[in-house]
Enzyme design. Sequence first.
Site: not given
Length: 335
Positions: A151, A176, A282, A285, A308, A317
Amino acid sequence: MNYRDGNGGVTDAGQEQRPRLLDEVRRRLRLKHYSLRTEQAYVGWIRRFILHNDKRHPRDMGAVEVERFLSDLAVRGRVAAGTQNQALSSLLFLYREVLAIDLPWMEKMVRAKRPQRLPSVLSQTEVQRLLAAMDGRPWLIASLLYGTGMRLMECLRLRIKDIDFSHHEICVRDGKGGKDRRTMLPRSLTDALQREIERARTMHASELAAGFGATRLPGALARKYPRAAQEFAWQFVFPSVQRAIDPLDGATRRHHFDDAILARAMKSARQRANIDKPLSAHTLRHSFATHLIEAGYDIRTVQELLGHKNVATTQIYTHVLNRGGHGVLSPLDRV
C-alpha cells in the site's frame, strides 16, 4: 468551539469542560494508537456533525440527529458509502470512547452497503508506459508499489532496517490491521534502492551535524530506546525534502516523502503515457495482484503478499480468469 445548551443559550465549551471536546477526541485517538490521518478524519467529521446541528453539544443529541446527519451526507452530499461509514465510525468513537455514552440506538445504526466493484487494473504494457514516463524518486516509489504490492503508506513509511538486500525481501511493518508481513524485493530495483539509501545516509549525516536527525518512532519506542531515533537504521528510506513540525508533539523533524508529490507525478505520467483509465497509487497494487494471478501463482501466496486477512478479499482479482484466452470465449467469436 462554543455550544448551544438545551435552553437555546450559548455556553463556552472551554469553560464547561477541561479539556475541550475535540482536544479530548485527539487525546483518546492517540491513546489508542490511531494514525494521524484517521485522527484528522474523525475530528473533521465530529466538527461537521456539531456544526450541522447548530453547535449543540453531542451530549444533548442522539439517534435522530445522527441519522439526519448521515442521511444528509447521502442525499445532499452524495458521498460514497465508504465515506458515510467513516462518518458513522467517527461518531461512534465520539460517543463510546470520549463521552462514555453507550446507548442502545448506537447498536442499531445500519452502515451503508458498499457496492462491489472490480478494481481498476493496468495491463503490463500500460505499466511499462507509465513507469517509462516517470523518473527520480516518484519512479522508484511507483516501481516498488507495482513490484511488491505494498500500500502507498506502507511504502512511504519504510525504514532502512526493513530492507533486506541479501534475501531480497522487504518487511512491511504495522500494515493494515496492525500486522507485519514480508514481500519480495524486485531484483531489478536493487541498485536504484541502494542509491536511494546512500542518499538518505548522506542527508542523515547532514541533519545530525545541524542538530536534527531524530525521526519519529512508532509507539513508545522513543522512551524505551532514547537514542534509537537518531540511528540510521530507523530513518525513512524516502525522507521528505524538507523538515516540518510534527503535529503530534510539535518537534521539528524530517518526515517521509509527501504522497501528494507522488500523486502529481503519476497524474502527469498517465497523461504522457496516454492512459485513459482511472489511476492512483493503489492501482499499482491492484495490478500487482492481478498480474501474479494471470501468471498462475496460487491465490494463497498472493493473499500473503498483499496482507489480506481473508482470502475472499483476494479472490476479487480472479476476475482476470474469466477474460480473454484464459476464460470463456464469446459466442460471437465462434461465428
